[in-house]
Design an enzyme around this catalytic site. Structure first.
Site, PDB file in Angstrom:
ATOM      1  N   ASP A  15      65.309  82.244  81.882  1.00  0.00           N
ATOM      2  CA  ASP A  15      66.532  81.712  82.496  1.00  0.00           C
ATOM      3  C   ASP A  15      66.757  82.412  83.831  1.00  0.00           C
ATOM      4  O   ASP A  15      67.821  82.972  84.097  1.00  0.00           O
ATOM      5  CB  ASP A  15      67.715  81.935  81.557  1.00  0.00           C
ATOM      6  CG  ASP A  15      68.948  81.136  81.966  1.00  0.00           C
ATOM      7  OD1 ASP A  15      68.818  80.240  82.821  1.00  0.00           O
ATOM      8  OD2 ASP A  15      70.040  81.406  81.434  1.00  0.00           O
ATOM      9  N   GLU A  17      72.070  99.768  77.779  1.00  0.00           N
ATOM     10  CA  GLU A  17      72.155 100.596  78.974  1.00  0.00           C
ATOM     11  C   GLU A  17      73.063  99.939  80.010  1.00  0.00           C
ATOM     12  O   GLU A  17      73.016  98.724  80.215  1.00  0.00           O
ATOM     13  CB  GLU A  17      70.742 100.754  79.550  1.00  0.00           C
ATOM     14  CG  GLU A  17      70.643 101.447  80.873  1.00  0.00           C
ATOM     15  CD  GLU A  17      69.255 101.369  81.472  1.00  0.00           C
ATOM     16  OE1 GLU A  17      68.998 102.082  82.453  1.00  0.00           O
ATOM     17  OE2 GLU A  17      68.414 100.594  80.948  1.00  0.00           O
ATOM     18  N   PHE A  18      73.880 100.742  80.665  1.00  0.00           N
ATOM     19  CA  PHE A  18      74.697 100.242  81.767  1.00  0.00           C
ATOM     20  C   PHE A  18      73.958 100.516  83.067  1.00  0.00           C
ATOM     21  O   PHE A  18      73.594 101.657  83.361  1.00  0.00           O
ATOM     22  CB  PHE A  18      76.064 100.918  81.799  1.00  0.00           C
ATOM     23  CG  PHE A  18      76.986 100.328  82.833  1.00  0.00           C
ATOM     24  CD1 PHE A  18      77.854  99.306  82.486  1.00  0.00           C
ATOM     25  CD2 PHE A  18      76.961 100.768  84.154  1.00  0.00           C
ATOM     26  CE1 PHE A  18      78.702  98.737  83.440  1.00  0.00           C
ATOM     27  CE2 PHE A  18      77.804 100.209  85.104  1.00  0.00           C
ATOM     28  CZ  PHE A  18      78.674  99.184  84.746  1.00  0.00           C
ATOM     29  N   ILE A  19      73.713  99.468  83.842  1.00  0.00           N
ATOM     30  CA  ILE A  19      73.016  99.609  85.120  1.00  0.00           C
ATOM     31  C   ILE A  19      74.009  99.408  86.257  1.00  0.00           C
ATOM     32  O   ILE A  19      74.673  98.371  86.332  1.00  0.00           O
ATOM     33  CB  ILE A  19      71.858  98.600  85.240  1.00  0.00           C
ATOM     34  CG1 ILE A  19      70.806  98.867  84.155  1.00  0.00           C
ATOM     35  CG2 ILE A  19      71.227  98.667  86.629  1.00  0.00           C
ATOM     36  CD1 ILE A  19      69.652  97.877  84.158  1.00  0.00           C
TER      37      ILE A  19
END
Length: 332
Positions: free
Chosen positions: A236, A131-133
């Site tokens: 991380d 998914e591109f956020i």
């Protein structure tokens, strides 16, 4: 528009994973358009137009990325997809990332990019589609971030003990996640000892190795009266891996997931900018346990050692100072 946020803290912390800049679009640092061709258009297009349910790809544009992975945004009639590829690394790295993202996504607690597909490239290499956020202009709400992170830790549990189903990486360092039922044993062997061995092999640093191993063998007093449950950790969590979407809700990305003590999530706090509102909200959901303050540096030590192994002697003194302080405290 993808906001160009967090760049100062990214470089000041020097903790650049192969893809740690992948979400940040900067007019001063973009790959050449031709770089996007390296993502093996055919395989990615095929998935997007079949499994991704798109009928057409409107635009493909490069995303400012790290020094190893190529990154691109695919805009389609059903939304945008984010794609990373690497011509020299097999799919195991991206499979580990995808597994971590999926497990965090499934907790329904904090926003992460949903992974869709990991594949091998013809002739070697691999890719991941997710998914591109679109990021907003402001940084995350610390109070909301603390609460949602605690909810993720509370929801993500394991009945296998401490570890993960796959090994992954912390930065570009291998991270061993062999399942272990005892947390102290897991942290001593697969976190501290592993990094200490790397330092000895890479720098011939027998001093930090020997002192660090003394500490690793004497951790139990730091966990008296503490109940440690395996929680799903991002692994991380520093400033470069935390942002906000266009609605202002926190987003965490680029994980190095495993199941561990929830306090270990704060090991990168020296490079995360967590404030009082973050911790207050977190501990409302996951109450602070006895001795928390005594263990904070212990969890930072893992990341200081990793930075020493990745970036050199500039981080040695911080790691050595923590080790010496604990040896004195524990009188070992």
């Amino acid at each position: 528009m993808v906001a160009s946020v967090g760049l100062v803290s990214l470089f000041s912390c020097s903790h650049l994973k192969p893809s740690s800049l992948r979400w940040f679009s900067s007019t001063t640092h973009k790959p050449k358009p031709s770089a996007i061709v390296g993502i093996s258009d055919d395989l990615v297009r095929e998935w997007i137009l079949k499994e991704g349910k798109a009928t057409k790809i409107i635009r493909i544009s490069p995303v400012g990325g790290g020094c190893i992975n190529l990154a691109g945004r695919y805009d389609t009639d059903v939304g945008s997809f984010f794609v990373k590829s690497n011509r020299s690394i097999g799919p195991s790295m991206f499979e580990g990332e995808a597994l971590g993202l999926r497990l965090m996504y499934e907790t329904k607690t904090i926003r992460v990019p949903r992974p869709f597909k990991v594949g091998s490239l013809p002739g070697g290499g691999s890719f991941i589609i997710m998914e591109f956020i679109e990021f907003g202009a402001s940084r995350n709400n610390q109070s909301v971030l603390g609460r949602q992170l605690a909810e993720m830790h509370k929801a993500g549990k394991s009945d296998k003990g401490f570890g993960f189903d796959v090994d992954n990486t912390i930065g570009s360092t291998p991270q061993v996640n062999t399942w272990t039922f005892d947390w102290v044993e897991f942290y001593a062997e697969h976190r501290l000892s592993y990094q200490l061995k790397l330092a000895r092999e890479q720098y011939g640093d027998s001093v930090i190795y020997e002192k660090g191993q003394r500490l690793a063998k004497n951790l139990k007093p730091l966990f008296e009266n503490v109940v440690v449950e395996p929680c799903l950790l991002h692994g991380d969590l520093w400033s470069g891996n935390v942002s906000s979407d266009k609605n202002g809700d926190p987003v965490i990305l680029d994980p190095a997931c495993y199941y561990g003590h929830n306090e270990a999530e704060f090991g990168m706090s020296w490079c995360a900018g967590f404030g009082g509102s973050f911790y207050n909200s977190y501990f409302e959901v996951m109450p602070k346990q006895p001795g928390f303050e005594k263990r904070r540096d212990l969890y930072m030590l893992y990341h200081y050692l990793n930075h020493y192994n990745l970036f050199g002697s500039g981080y040695r003194s911080s790691a050595m100072s923590i080790i010496d302080d604990y040896l004195q405290m524990l009188q070992v």
